[in-house]
Design an enzyme around this catalytic site. Structure first.
Site, PDB file in Angstrom:
ATOM      1  N   LYS A   9      61.462  35.226  47.213  1.00 32.92           N
ATOM      2  CA  LYS A   9      60.678  34.940  48.424  1.00 32.92           C
ATOM      3  C   LYS A   9      59.755  33.751  48.174  1.00 32.92           C
ATOM      4  O   LYS A   9      59.712  32.813  48.962  1.00 32.92           O
ATOM      5  CB  LYS A   9      59.886  36.189  48.821  1.00 32.92           C
ATOM      6  CG  LYS A   9      59.030  35.994  50.039  1.00 32.92           C
ATOM      7  CD  LYS A   9      58.234  37.245  50.342  1.00 32.92           C
ATOM      8  CE  LYS A   9      57.084  36.912  51.260  1.00 32.92           C
ATOM      9  NZ  LYS A   9      56.179  38.035  51.466  1.00 32.92           N
ATOM     10  N   GLU A  41      60.744  34.449  35.993  1.00 25.11           N
ATOM     11  CA  GLU A  41      61.999  35.039  35.510  1.00 25.11           C
ATOM     12  C   GLU A  41      63.174  34.461  36.308  1.00 25.11           C
ATOM     13  O   GLU A  41      64.185  34.032  35.746  1.00 25.11           O
ATOM     14  CB  GLU A  41      61.983  36.566  35.678  1.00 25.11           C
ATOM     15  CG  GLU A  41      61.019  37.297  34.779  1.00 25.11           C
ATOM     16  CD  GLU A  41      59.639  37.483  35.400  1.00 25.11           C
ATOM     17  OE1 GLU A  41      59.266  36.677  36.283  1.00 25.11           O
ATOM     18  OE2 GLU A  41      58.932  38.410  34.975  1.00 25.11           O
ATOM     19  N   GLY A  81      58.203  41.866  49.524  1.00 17.94           N
ATOM     20  CA  GLY A  81      59.343  41.843  48.597  1.00 17.94           C
ATOM     21  C   GLY A  81      60.082  43.170  48.528  1.00 17.94           C
ATOM     22  O   GLY A  81      61.307  43.237  48.627  1.00 17.94           O
ATOM     23  N   ARG A  82      59.319  44.255  48.375  1.00 16.70           N
ATOM     24  CA  ARG A  82      59.966  45.574  48.217  1.00 16.70           C
ATOM     25  C   ARG A  82      60.460  46.140  49.540  1.00 16.70           C
ATOM     26  O   ARG A  82      61.023  47.232  49.582  1.00 16.70           O
ATOM     27  CB  ARG A  82      59.012  46.532  47.507  1.00 16.70           C
ATOM     28  CG  ARG A  82      57.643  46.649  48.150  1.00 16.70           C
ATOM     29  CD  ARG A  82      56.646  47.326  47.217  1.00 16.70           C
ATOM     30  NE  ARG A  82      55.294  47.358  47.739  1.00 16.70           N
ATOM     31  CZ  ARG A  82      54.405  46.375  47.596  1.00 16.70           C
ATOM     32  NH1 ARG A  82      54.733  45.274  46.963  1.00 16.70           N
ATOM     33  NH2 ARG A  82      53.181  46.491  48.076  1.00 16.70           N
ATOM     34  N   GLU A  90      54.647  50.222  43.588  1.00 16.32           N
ATOM     35  CA  GLU A  90      53.992  48.941  43.854  1.00 16.32           C
ATOM     36  C   GLU A  90      53.192  49.048  45.164  1.00 16.32           C
ATOM     37  O   GLU A  90      52.184  48.375  45.347  1.00 16.32           O
ATOM     38  CB  GLU A  90      55.022  47.802  43.941  1.00 16.32           C
ATOM     39  CG  GLU A  90      54.403  46.426  43.720  1.00 16.32           C
ATOM     40  CD  GLU A  90      55.418  45.304  43.499  1.00 16.32           C
ATOM     41  OE1 GLU A  90      55.193  44.453  42.640  1.00 16.32           O
ATOM     42  OE2 GLU A  90      56.450  45.280  44.207  1.00 16.32           O
ATOM     43  N   HIS A 149      71.164  68.185  32.467  1.00 18.48           N
ATOM     44  CA  HIS A 149      71.464  68.348  31.043  1.00 18.48           C
ATOM     45  C   HIS A 149      70.499  67.539  30.192  1.00 18.48           C
ATOM     46  O   HIS A 149      70.767  67.266  29.027  1.00 18.48           O
ATOM     47  CB  HIS A 149      72.914  67.958  30.767  1.00 18.48           C
ATOM     48  CG  HIS A 149      73.866  68.867  31.485  1.00 18.48           C
ATOM     49  ND1 HIS A 149      74.294  70.069  30.971  1.00 18.48           N
ATOM     50  CD2 HIS A 149      74.410  68.772  32.721  1.00 18.48           C
ATOM     51  CE1 HIS A 149      75.079  70.664  31.832  1.00 18.48           C
ATOM     52  NE2 HIS A 149      75.168  69.896  32.919  1.00 18.48           N
ATOM     53  N   LYS A 207      50.849  38.405  34.619  1.00 25.41           N
ATOM     54  CA  LYS A 207      51.553  37.119  34.784  1.00 25.41           C
ATOM     55  C   LYS A 207      50.696  35.989  34.214  1.00 25.41           C
ATOM     56  O   LYS A 207      51.190  35.107  33.512  1.00 25.41           O
ATOM     57  CB  LYS A 207      51.815  36.830  36.265  1.00 25.41           C
ATOM     58  CG  LYS A 207      52.912  37.650  36.888  1.00 25.41           C
ATOM     59  CD  LYS A 207      53.135  37.163  38.325  1.00 25.41           C
ATOM     60  CE  LYS A 207      53.956  38.124  39.131  1.00 25.41           C
ATOM     61  NZ  LYS A 207      54.015  37.808  40.543  1.00 25.41           N
TER      62      LYS A 207
END
Ligand code: F6P
Length: 542
Positions: free
Chosen positions: A207, A213, A268-269, A354, A385, A505
């Site tokens: 965005k 990254e 973003g999310r 977030e 399990h 960051k």
């Protein structure tokens, strides 16, 4: 100043109520009201929710409803749908509902009808996807696209990965999709290892187009593509971008015609149904993508228009508050009994944590109550399990969300009924447990009775739908989006900012300079960080 929430009479009433019913066992609640399994249910947009195994009574629901009214939940819901600037710390709307509003609906932000903008981009995405899927979009050397590598992180990755995995049954199997998020070079190296650049399309999803990254990985991917195909001109045929920042995209070398936009009112999310979902659209095609949007919209309409007491996201959100703040449950296990939803818990982690991992109210006052719980989970039956032991017999309460479908997408002779039998059995075992008398009656030796007892009284929701489809996935996503919002409204926090990620960051950029400098500069961190930097460099350069 203390925050308002815990001073509200409605909150105090819930406290008092918890003191009265908190020690009741689900066995007692079901004995007193044998039909609660039929009544404590709700249904919308094809999703059936059973919340009868929550540790609540009808009074709890009434009191939670009163709290929601006191916190002006209906007003907040209306404000979100209207496009008010409900993300107050960033002065933005949170208008993900506009991303799936049907063409012709209007929502205005700063004098623009954003629904019209959404459909313009959607149509461009569809035209591009059809070109790729039909083979008419050709790479630099004239080959059609067979591999799609989406590069992004956080909301520009988790939603698309989740949706790709969830909808594999509806995807073109001759298109290979891969997702690269981590700045760890392994992620990109392994994704590219066996790909032919001539047949590979990269989608750079960011965005802001500032995320280190993503930009680092995109840069390396670009160099790889240019090196293999022998010309900078290859970028135009092998790279597209999804971003809100056209200038940065152009500076990276991707032309505006190959950029698909989103807007600052898309968090973003909350963006997997915007152009960030281009990979999903490429995989499942325009019609199925529109089905997913329609499913989301159906849940949006339900959320917007349904009275609180019958409103699925409201019920889920209020029950989450009850478990978090009154039962003191610090986490929620999300347990899809559907292998295709294997990345759903990871996606929900960002969505919920977030959004609601905040320690101050919208007015900046330190809260004196717990906010967002920890979301985690794995597909059933695998979790049974491994970690279910702790949920059944540990000392912590872990409310569970079971998610299942009646119809199998890959029907094998007995598997699906077996799968769902396990899901239902887990909810039953967690709720009712097995008492010492029952264990003894099975002939268990005395010394093992305590070990084999399950106390029960572990709360859970069960969500059931007919079949996992693009539409039902859309309803599920919107359900959780809105449930997270409901929780944020009650806790009086801004569910749409994420300031907490900034400090790390900033520190990383200083530390990166120190790690990569030819000679170690003077270090001014704490002694732990300083020593680790020196040790890392020594080991790296040895
Ligand atoms: O660092 C957190 C975050 O800002 C998320 O909120 C976001 O989804 C992610 O980074 C990626 O951001 P972008 O799409 O701008 O690269």
């Amino acid at each position: 100043m203390s925050p308002e929430l815990t001073r509200r009479p409605e909150w105090q009433a819930l406290r008092q109520h918890f003191a009265e019913i908190g020690s009741l066992h689900l066995r007692d609640l079901f004995a007193a009201d044998p039909a609660r399994g039929e009544r404590f249910t709700a249904e919308a947009a094809g999703l059936y929710l059973d919340y009868s195994r929550q540790r609540i009574s009808a009074d709890t629901l009434r009191l939670l409803g009163e709290l929601a009214e006191a916190c002006a939940l209906p007003r907040h819901i209306a404000a979100m749908f209207r496009g008010d600037l409900i993300n107050t710390t960033e002065h933005r709307a949170a208008l993900h509902v506009a991303l799936r509003a049907p063409a012709g609906e209007q929502i205005w932000v700063d004098g623009r009808d954003v629904v019209a903008d959404v459909h313009t981009v959607l149509t461009r995405m569809e035209v591009f996807a059809e070109a790729v899927r039909s083979g008419s979009w050709l790479g630099y050397t004239g080959q059609p696209v067979r591999n799609i590598v989406s590069i992004g992180i956080g909301g520009s990755d988790l939603g698309p990965v989740m949706a790709y995995e969830a909808l594999r049954a509806y995807s073109r199997h001759d298109l290979r999709l891969r997702f690269v998020s981590n700045v760890d070079g392994t992620d990109l190296a392994e994704a590219l290892r066996d790909l032919d650049a001539a047949e590979t399309l990269f989608i750079v999803c960011s965005k802001t187009f500032t995320t280190l990254e993503t930009l680092s990985n995109a840069q390396v991917a670009r160099e790889w593509c240019v090196a293999v195909l022998g010309s900078d001109a290859a970028v135009a045929r092998h790279f597209v971008a999804v971003s809100a920042d056209a200038e940065r995209v152009a500076a990276f070398g991707i032309a505006p015609a190959q950029m698909f936009g989103l807007w600052d009112w898309v968090g973003g999310r909350y963006s997997m149904d915007s152009a960030i979902g281009l990979s999903t659209l490429l995989a499942i095609g325009p019609a199925a993508f529109r089905d997913m949007l329609a499913g989301m919209h159906a849940m949006d309409v339900h959320f917007r228009d349904t009275p609180l007491a019958h409103n699925l996201p409201v019920l889920m959100g209020l029950l989450a508050v009850w478990n978090n703040n009154f039962l003191d449950a610090a986490s929620v296990a999300v347990l899809p009994y559907e292998q295709y939803l294997k990345r759903f818990p990871a996606y929900l982690q960002q969505l919920a944590m977030e959004s609601n991992g905040k320690h101050v109210t919208v007015d900046g006052v330190r809260v004196d109550y717990a906010t967002g719980p920890i979301y985690w989970g794995e597909p059933g039956t695998n979790g049974q399990h491994s970690f279910h032991q702790l949920i059944h017999q540990g000392t912590r309460i872990v409310p569970c969300d079971f998610i299942g479908f009646s119809q199998a997408l890959n029907p094998l002779p007995v598997q699906h009924d077996l799968l769902i039998a396990n899901m239902l059995a887990q909810g039953e075992a967690l709720a009712f447990g097995r008492s010492a008398d029952e264990v003894r009656a099975e002939g268990t030796p005395d010394e093992l009775v305590a070990h084999r007892c399950c106390e029960g009284n572990r709360p859970s929701n069960t969500l059931l739908a007919a079949r996992l489809t693009p539409w039902s996935l859309g309803t599920l996503i919107a359900l959780y989006e809105h449930s997270v919002f409901v929780q944020g409204v009650i806790w009086d926090i801004d569910s749409f900012d994420q300031w907490g990620v900034e400090l790390g960051k900033q520190l990383a950029s200083t530390t990166f300079a120190e790690l990569s400098a030819a000679t170690l500069p003077a270090l001014a961190h704490d002694s732990s960080t300083n020593t680790l930097i020196r040790r890392y460099r020594q080991l790296r350069d040895a």
